[in-house]
Design a protein around this motif. Structure first.
Motif, PDB file in Angstrom:
ATOM      1  N   ARG A  10       0.834  -1.206   0.000  1.00 12.26           N
ATOM      2  CA  ARG A  10       0.000   0.000   0.000  1.00 12.26           C
ATOM      3  C   ARG A  10       0.861   1.246   0.000  1.00 12.26           C
ATOM      4  O   ARG A  10       1.802   1.357   0.753  1.00 12.26           O
ATOM      5  CB  ARG A  10      -0.922   0.026   1.236  1.00 12.26           C
ATOM      6  N   SER A  12       0.572   5.686  -1.364  1.00 10.85           N
ATOM      7  CA  SER A  12      -0.288   6.694  -1.974  1.00 10.85           C
ATOM      8  C   SER A  12       0.047   6.820  -3.447  1.00 10.85           C
ATOM      9  O   SER A  12       1.199   7.062  -3.810  1.00 10.85           O
ATOM     10  CB  SER A  12      -0.092   8.034  -1.271  1.00 10.85           C
ATOM     11  N   ARG A  14      -0.557   8.730  -7.039  1.00 13.32           N
ATOM     12  CA  ARG A  14      -0.955  10.084  -7.450  1.00 13.32           C
ATOM     13  C   ARG A  14      -1.128  10.229  -8.958  1.00 13.32           C
ATOM     14  O   ARG A  14      -1.154  11.321  -9.476  1.00 13.32           O
ATOM     15  CB  ARG A  14       0.030  11.102  -6.871  1.00 13.32           C
ATOM     16  N   GLN A 171      -7.045  17.018   0.528  1.00 15.27           N
ATOM     17  CA  GLN A 171      -7.279  17.990  -0.546  1.00 15.27           C
ATOM     18  C   GLN A 171      -8.667  17.786  -1.176  1.00 15.27           C
ATOM     19  O   GLN A 171      -9.336  18.745  -1.519  1.00 15.27           O
ATOM     20  CB  GLN A 171      -6.213  17.833  -1.644  1.00 15.27           C
ATOM     21  N   SER A 211       8.038   6.389   0.768  1.00 16.22           N
ATOM     22  CA  SER A 211       7.963   7.171   2.003  1.00 16.22           C
ATOM     23  C   SER A 211       8.666   6.422   3.128  1.00 16.22           C
ATOM     24  O   SER A 211       8.604   5.193   3.197  1.00 16.22           O
ATOM     25  CB  SER A 211       6.501   7.433   2.366  1.00 16.22           C
ATOM     26  N   ARG A 213       9.716   5.726   7.298  1.00 16.18           N
ATOM     27  CA  ARG A 213       9.090   5.698   8.622  1.00 16.18           C
ATOM     28  C   ARG A 213      10.175   5.800   9.681  1.00 16.18           C
ATOM     29  O   ARG A 213      11.272   5.263   9.516  1.00 16.18           O
ATOM     30  CB  ARG A 213       8.300   4.403   8.846  1.00 16.18           C
TER      31      ARG A 213
HETATM   32  C1  LIG Z   1      -5.509  11.757   6.432  1.00 13.98           C
HETATM   33  C2  LIG Z   1      -4.601  11.800   5.244  1.00 13.98           C
HETATM   34  C3  LIG Z   1      -4.693  12.862   4.367  1.00 13.98           C
HETATM   35  C4  LIG Z   1      -3.872  12.909   3.237  1.00 13.98           C
HETATM   36  N1  LIG Z   1      -4.023  13.947   2.355  1.00 13.98           N
HETATM   37  C5  LIG Z   1      -3.249  13.982   1.246  1.00 13.98           C
HETATM   38  C6  LIG Z   1      -3.441  15.006   0.287  1.00 13.98           C
HETATM   39  O1  LIG Z   1      -4.319  15.862   0.428  1.00 13.98           O
HETATM   40  N2  LIG Z   1      -2.623  15.030  -0.799  1.00 13.98           N
HETATM   41  C7  LIG Z   1      -1.653  14.080  -1.003  1.00 13.98           C
HETATM   42  O2  LIG Z   1      -0.948  14.141  -2.013  1.00 13.98           O
HETATM   43  N3  LIG Z   1      -1.469  13.070  -0.117  1.00 13.98           N
HETATM   44  C8  LIG Z   1      -2.241  12.995   0.980  1.00 13.98           C
HETATM   45  N4  LIG Z   1      -2.084  11.978   1.895  1.00 13.98           N
HETATM   46  C9  LIG Z   1      -1.075  10.929   1.638  1.00 13.98           C
HETATM   47  C10 LIG Z   1       0.159  11.103   2.523  1.00 13.98           C
HETATM   48  O3  LIG Z   1       0.947  12.137   2.012  1.00 13.98           O
HETATM   49  C11 LIG Z   1       0.906   9.775   2.553  1.00 13.98           C
HETATM   50  O4  LIG Z   1       0.114   8.814   3.183  1.00 13.98           O
HETATM   51  C12 LIG Z   1       2.247   9.865   3.270  1.00 13.98           C
HETATM   52  O5  LIG Z   1       3.127  10.723   2.601  1.00 13.98           O
HETATM   53  C13 LIG Z   1       2.900   8.498   3.389  1.00 13.98           C
HETATM   54  O6  LIG Z   1       3.085   7.943   2.103  1.00 13.98           O
HETATM   55  P1  LIG Z   1       2.455   6.549   1.663  1.00 13.98           P
HETATM   56  O7  LIG Z   1       0.962   6.656   1.816  1.00 13.98           O
HETATM   57  O8  LIG Z   1       2.848   6.400   0.217  1.00 13.98           O
HETATM   58  O9  LIG Z   1       3.013   5.498   2.533  1.00 13.98           O
HETATM   59  C14 LIG Z   1      -2.900  11.895   3.013  1.00 13.98           C
HETATM   60  C15 LIG Z   1      -2.822  10.819   3.903  1.00 13.98           C
HETATM   61  C16 LIG Z   1      -3.656  10.762   5.005  1.00 13.98           C
HETATM   62  C17 LIG Z   1      -3.551   9.577   5.943  1.00 13.98           C
END
Ligand SMILES: Cc1cc2nc3c(=O)[nH]c(=O)nc-3n(C[C@H](O)[C@H](O)[C@H](O)COP(=O)(O)O)c2cc1C
Length: 225
Positions: A10, A12, A14, A171, A211, A213
């Protein structure tokens, strides 16, 4: 897929492929994910799942607002208060941003590229679908956010089983008036968080981000062992 593999896989995402996600697939993911725990089993969540023209309209109106610099005061305050300049949280935030900008070839002083990058989140990263999670306004915010947090991670993991990836995103709910209008969400509901969902485009540089930790030893005290 093994649990450990899913947790590690898992991340994020984009940017997504231009490939439709079936309603039944999202329904299956949500059906599994609502097994997430919540305080006293209150399940303080509701979904608005959106795709197609409706999602495109929301993206369009969000972008108009971003370009008009319409940042809701609550959001501005959150950004400033939560992460004071010298804090470890700010450092971690910068670390991921630097990595993403480097992958995307965005120079720090290139305001145009930075603005284009920022807009991606308000476009739900061009995902074919988005999930908006809302809850009743009268519920205590902290408890609701905790429960929805458990839910969103469970959605992310359940999605992987279907070959789908996600980005949890604040966002996506910044412009609540846009969502309320297009998704008929009344003022009695709080917009908690959004999720972009789709098939990942692995060629997109930012999707290669890794990312970091904090090691557990740095954040843990052990007693009685
Ligand atoms: C509550 C929450 C809000 C987030 N909002 C955004 C966002 O608005 N834009 C974005 O690009 N990533 C957003 N993220 C993703 C985080 O940036 C991301 O989870 C973090 O950098 C860790 O990376 P990973 O999810 O790839 O492990 C959000 C994550 C969480 C948990």
């Amino acid at each position: 897929m093994k649990l450990e593999e899913a947790i590690l896989k898992r991340k994020s995402i984009r940017k997504f492929l231009d490939k439709t996600v079936k309603k039944e697939t999202i329904e299956k993911i949500l059906t599994l994910a609502v097994r997430a725990p919540s305080a006293e089993n209150t399940q303080p969540w509701e979904f608005s799942v959106v795709t197609g023209d409706v999602l495109d309209k929301i993206r369009e109106e969000n972008i108009k607002k971003v370009r008009n610099f319409e940042l809701p005061p609550k959001e501005m305050e959150r950004m400033l208060v939560e992460r004071p300049k010298e804090s470890i949280y700010r450092k971690r935030q910068i670390e991921i941003a630097v990595q993403l900008f480097k992958l995307m070839g965005i120079e720090r002083d290139n305001l145009e590229k930075r603005a284009n990058w920022l807009e991606r989140g308000f476009r739900f990263f061009d995902a074919p679908a988005a999930i908006i999670i809302s809850s009743d306004n009268y519920l205590i915010e902290a408890g609701t956010f905790f429960d929805v947090g458990l839910l969103t991670q469970t959605i992310c993991l359940a999605a992987l089983k279907e070959g789908l990836h996600t980005c949890i995103e604040n966002q996506g709910v910044t412009y609540s008036d846009v969502l309320r209008e297009h998704l008929n969400i009344p003022e009695s509901k709080r917009l908690v968080v959004a999720m972009a969902i789709g098939y990942p485009d692995w060629d997109f540089p930012a999707n290669k981000v890794e990312s970091h930790r904090e090691p557990v030893e740095n954040i843990t005290k052990w007693y009685g062992f």
